[in-house]
Design an enzyme around this catalytic site. Structure first.
Site, PDB file in Angstrom:
ATOM      1  N   TYR A 160     113.968 114.321  56.199  1.00 31.65           N
ATOM      2  CA  TYR A 160     114.199 113.613  54.942  1.00 31.65           C
ATOM      3  C   TYR A 160     113.702 112.174  55.118  1.00 31.65           C
ATOM      4  O   TYR A 160     114.460 111.285  55.518  1.00 31.65           O
ATOM      5  CB  TYR A 160     115.685 113.584  54.588  1.00 31.65           C
ATOM      6  CG  TYR A 160     116.282 114.883  54.110  1.00 31.65           C
ATOM      7  CD1 TYR A 160     115.492 115.991  53.837  1.00 31.65           C
ATOM      8  CD2 TYR A 160     117.654 115.000  53.919  1.00 31.65           C
ATOM      9  CE1 TYR A 160     116.053 117.179  53.397  1.00 31.65           C
ATOM     10  CE2 TYR A 160     118.235 116.183  53.477  1.00 31.65           C
ATOM     11  CZ  TYR A 160     117.429 117.269  53.224  1.00 31.65           C
ATOM     12  OH  TYR A 160     117.989 118.445  52.789  1.00 31.65           O
ATOM     13  N   GLY A 175     117.810 122.882  39.932  1.00 33.51           N
ATOM     14  CA  GLY A 175     117.292 124.181  39.530  1.00 33.51           C
ATOM     15  C   GLY A 175     115.812 124.318  39.820  1.00 33.51           C
ATOM     16  O   GLY A 175     115.350 124.068  40.930  1.00 33.51           O
TER      17      GLY A 175
END
Length: 303
Positions: free
Chosen positions: A69, A222
């Site tokens: 990350y 999503g």
């Protein structure tokens, strides 16, 4: 909702092995920029540090991160270290290994022999002598036994306290459990998620039966995945949000937590206001009618 007074404790707790965490946690992926990895623009360092500190003030004691990350200027692990060390005794930091990124941002996958180096990279960046939970992130293909076995050896050596798996398919959980205890599964999961060949519903059920935490990623985003939510929520989600004086994102998180007591949430943000809203979602109690309406959206027929 009066979200300012709500803490992560409102979502209840779960045990990751011998570690107790509030079910509403925090994902560090979005600390490094306006979108994950090298997408968007790098974050403001002081703002990201303040978000992490505010998360703990709001009762968050479960942070999900990874050495991969990072953006061109920011590292999530470095930010966590700078903001939170020395670490509170009850803070659980979960990381993941398997994928890696070189300094240019190009992805690569670790061999079993390379996993120790990835674990040690997380230890260095976080300033820890052991990692609370390490997830083996897989590509969903083939056996995971050799890679998971390598992590089990590092667990036996004291570098790792507990193990999890991420991005798995049916069969991988039993394969891992035969080698060492699994305390959590991280898979993509959310309202209406119709990712190809997803086994997450069956895996969610298996986790509940075995007392293993299920920790979904992209529960809010999503189909937007790393780039974030698209804002295209259905009329039902928006209507339920209005009824609770909440946002669509909060309803998505509340629905996630309603899927079972073993379901944990790790929404990520670099925005302090969104952080407060995400934590407050743990206090939303959806009615049976609302859950039924959301279940229709989630079912395969909804696609």
């Amino acid at each position: 909702m009066t979200s300012e007074t709500i803490t992560a404790a409102a979502a209840g707790t779960w045990e990751l092995g011998d570690l107790t965490v509030n079910r509403l946690g925090f994902g560090a992926m979005r600390l490094t920029g306006s979108a994950a990895f090298n997408h968007g623009t790098p974050s403001n360092r002081e703002r990201s540090i303040s978000v992490l500190r505010r998360a703990l003030e709001l009762g968050v004691n479960h942070i999900d991160t990874a050495a991969f990350y990072f953006s061109s200027l920011r590292s999530a692990n470095e930010l966590i270290n700078r903001a939170l060390a020395p670490y509170a005794d009850d803070l659980v930091i979960t990381t993941k290994v398997g994928p890696g990124r070189d300094p240019s941002g190009q992805w690569w996958w670790a061999t079993p022999e390379q996993l120790r180096g990835q674990v040690e990279e997380n230890l260095r960046q976080l300033g820890r002598d052991h990692l609370d939970v390490v997830n083996l992130r897989t590509d969903g293909k083939g056996s995971i036994a050799e890679h998971f076995g390598a992590l089990a050896e590092l667990r036996d050596a004291g570098l790792i306290r507990h193990l999890g798996v991420s991005g798995i398919k049916a069969g991988h959980l039993a394969e891992a459990q035969a080698i060492a205890p699994v305390v959590c599964v991280q898979n993509r999961y959310g309202i209406g998620d119709r990712s190809p060949d997803s086994d997450s519903e069956d895996i969610l059920r298996a986790c509940g039966e075995q007392g293993i935490a299920f920790v979904p990623f992209f529960a809010i985003a999503g189909e937007g995945r790393e780039r974030g939510a698209s804002g295209g929520d259905s009329d039902d989600v928006l209507a339920i949000a209005r009824a609770h004086g909440a946002s669509a994102a909060q309803i998505r998180l509340a629905w996630t937590l309603h899927r079972g007591p073993h379901m944990l949430a790790i929404p990520g943000t670099g925005n302090p206001d969104h952080l407060v809203e995400n934590v407050a979602a743990g206090a939303i109690r959806l009615t049976d009618d609302e859950l039924a309406r959301l279940e229709v959206l989630h079912s395969p027929q909804a696609g």
